[in-house]
Design a protein around this motif. Structure first.
Motif, PDB file in Angstrom:
ATOM      1  N   HIS A  33       0.849  -1.190   0.000  1.00 42.96           N
ATOM      2  CA  HIS A  33       0.000   0.000   0.000  1.00 42.96           C
ATOM      3  C   HIS A  33       0.884   1.238   0.000  1.00 42.96           C
ATOM      4  O   HIS A  33       1.820   1.338   0.805  1.00 42.96           O
ATOM      5  N   HIS A  59       0.742   5.692  -0.332  1.00 46.84           N
ATOM      6  CA  HIS A  59      -0.147   6.857  -0.271  1.00 46.84           C
ATOM      7  C   HIS A  59       0.665   8.101   0.028  1.00 46.84           C
ATOM      8  O   HIS A  59       1.560   8.090   0.889  1.00 46.84           O
ATOM      9  N   TRP A  60       0.398   9.162  -0.695  1.00 47.59           N
ATOM     10  CA  TRP A  60       0.973  10.461  -0.384  1.00 47.59           C
ATOM     11  C   TRP A  60       0.021  11.537  -0.886  1.00 47.59           C
ATOM     12  O   TRP A  60      -0.904  11.269  -1.647  1.00 47.59           O
ATOM     13  N   SER A  61       0.240  12.741  -0.423  1.00 49.51           N
ATOM     14  CA  SER A  61      -0.620  13.849  -0.835  1.00 49.51           C
ATOM     15  C   SER A  61       0.238  15.067  -1.144  1.00 49.51           C
ATOM     16  O   SER A  61       1.355  15.212  -0.634  1.00 49.51           O
ATOM     17  N   ASN A  77      -4.572  13.634  -3.396  1.00 50.42           N
ATOM     18  CA  ASN A  77      -4.135  12.386  -2.785  1.00 50.42           C
ATOM     19  C   ASN A  77      -3.833  11.358  -3.860  1.00 50.42           C
ATOM     20  O   ASN A  77      -4.567  11.244  -4.845  1.00 50.42           O
ATOM     21  N   PHE A  78      -2.768  10.607  -3.651  1.00 57.83           N
ATOM     22  CA  PHE A  78      -2.355   9.578  -4.590  1.00 57.83           C
ATOM     23  C   PHE A  78      -2.144   8.284  -3.808  1.00 57.83           C
ATOM     24  O   PHE A  78      -1.624   8.291  -2.691  1.00 57.83           O
ATOM     25  N   SER A  79      -2.526   7.174  -4.409  1.00 53.13           N
ATOM     26  CA  SER A  79      -2.387   5.906  -3.695  1.00 53.13           C
ATOM     27  C   SER A  79      -2.324   4.744  -4.672  1.00 53.13           C
ATOM     28  O   SER A  79      -2.631   4.881  -5.862  1.00 53.13           O
ATOM     29  N   LYS A  86      -2.572   0.099  -4.381  1.00 49.55           N
ATOM     30  CA  LYS A  86      -2.657  -1.099  -3.545  1.00 49.55           C
ATOM     31  C   LYS A  86      -2.443  -2.342  -4.401  1.00 49.55           C
ATOM     32  O   LYS A  86      -2.875  -2.395  -5.556  1.00 49.55           O
ATOM     33  N   HIS A  92       6.231   6.674   2.384  1.00 45.80           N
ATOM     34  CA  HIS A  92       4.911   6.803   1.765  1.00 45.80           C
ATOM     35  C   HIS A  92       4.271   5.453   1.434  1.00 45.80           C
ATOM     36  O   HIS A  92       3.301   5.407   0.659  1.00 45.80           O
ATOM     37  N   GLY A  93       4.785   4.381   1.997  1.00 43.56           N
ATOM     38  CA  GLY A  93       4.182   3.091   1.686  1.00 43.56           C
ATOM     39  C   GLY A  93       4.893   1.951   2.373  1.00 43.56           C
ATOM     40  O   GLY A  93       5.951   2.122   2.983  1.00 43.56           O
ATOM     41  N   THR A 153       1.475   5.413  -8.244  1.00 44.62           N
ATOM     42  CA  THR A 153       0.054   5.116  -8.219  1.00 44.62           C
ATOM     43  C   THR A 153      -0.189   3.807  -8.972  1.00 44.62           C
ATOM     44  O   THR A 153       0.717   3.267  -9.609  1.00 44.62           O
ATOM     45  N   GLN A 154      -1.424   3.329  -8.903  1.00 40.08           N
ATOM     46  CA  GLN A 154      -1.747   2.031  -9.491  1.00 40.08           C
ATOM     47  C   GLN A 154      -1.385   1.968 -10.973  1.00 40.08           C
ATOM     48  O   GLN A 154      -0.878   0.956 -11.455  1.00 40.08           O
TER      49      GLN A 154
END
Length: 320
Positions: free
Chosen positions: A54, A56-58, A73-75, A77, A126-127, A231-232
């Motif tokens: 996972h 995530h950062w913003s 927001n960016f993420s 998984k 960030h992950g 990101t994905q």
């Protein structure tokens, strides 16, 4: 209420090696133990093993309300595996929950990790890449209670790859300017004896420097950890650098050529292996060698090593 009934819950894993790590395909064995303060009905005890990533950062801009409006927001998984097994089940014939007496209860378990190209465990800014084993106790008319422990997963890099044992080398040069005219050029070639190393090992960094300028230059070596989060869809990314080791060499006077300097850098023991087999999280280890020229100029050479687990110490392949 649960904490008053079940005490001293523990998940005990049998170590597979001295570092207590696991890898793809390993058979994990151990036992769970807990104390009951009174007779208790247990519907089942289940165990779930997962491997997940996972990130995530913003980002934000401006201040006040504007900053909140422009926050993005960016993420990403990923789930590598998620499987469950039963440690204790209710009576299969009657469907009645097991009635356990007060005292200590111990249940062994066995599970096998799937085969696959899974990345090593890692926690970054960030992950994270986390492998966990979760045990859940289920009781009639009660919410399940879960206990988890993390698995220290290591991806073993095959040491029999010739490129891991080949020397690394990089070069760079620049022209140094004086107040009124050209001062001269500075050039540097940096090399290491091979590409692959492991935590705790010392890397010999060889610097060949020609300083034809009038300035004194000073070599500086940094072993960095580069964390890259995606990101994905890998459209957006975020990069973070962390300096693990920093060493400064001897100053080199102006108009000095053919300087051969060797700087030794020891890789911290707790460094995680390089991660290149995850689509949304990568970990690299560049060695940055810089020559500080005067007050504001710098000549830089990057040498990207690969950090492996200890198995990389196998004898290298023969070159014909």
């Amino acid at each position: 209420m649960f904490g008053q009934v079940v005490k001293n819950f523990g998940i005990n894993l049998n170590a597979l090696n001295e570092k207590n790590t696991v890898s793809s395909g390993d058979l994990i064995t151990g036992h769970i133990s807990f104390d009951l303060t009174k007779q208790t009905k247990i519907t089942s005890i289940t165990m779930t093993v997962t491997g997940r990533v996972h990130v995530h950062w913003s980002t934000s801009g401006g201040g006040g309300r504007k900053r909140r409006r422009t926050r993005r927001n960016f993420s990403g998984k990923l789930e590598y595996f998620n499987f469950s097994s039963i440690v204790l089940a209710e009576n299969s014939a009657s469907g009645v929950a097991s009635r356990l007496e007060p005292g200590t209860h111990v249940y062994p378990f066995t599970c096998q990790l799937p085969q696959g190209n899974f990345p090593s465990s890692f926690r970054g800014v960030h992950g994270q890449i986390v492998y966990s084993l979760t045990v859940s106790i289920n009781r009639p008319w009660h919410l399940s209670k879960s206990f988890a422990t993390e698995l220290n997963f290591v991806h073993h890099i095959n040491p029999n790859q010739p490129e891991l044992w080949a020397p690394l080398s990089g070069s760079n040069s620049m022209t140094v300017c004086g107040l009124l005219c050209t001062s001269g050029s500075v050039s540097m070639t940096v090399s290491t004896e091979r590409k692959a190393f492991h935590p705790g090992e010392t890397v010999k960094i060889i610097c060949d420097i020609d300083n034809a300028s009038s300035q004194t230059v000073t070599p500086e070596v940094k072993l960095q950890q580069k964390q890259v989060f995606y990101t994905q869809n890998r459209v957006h990314s975020n990069t973070f650098f962390k300096t693990l080791v920093s060493k400064t060499g001897q100053p080199i006077s102006g108009h000095t050529s053919d300087v051969h300097a060797e700087i030794m850098v020891t890789i911290p023991l707790l460094s995680v292996p390089s991660i290149s087999n995850c689509s949304i999280l990568e970990v690299e280890y560049p060695i940055k060698v810089s020559l500080k020229v005067g007050a504001c100029s710098e000549l830089t050479v990057l040498v990207p090593i690969i950090l492996c687990d200890a198995s990389v110490n196998a004898p290298p392949p023969s070159y014909l």
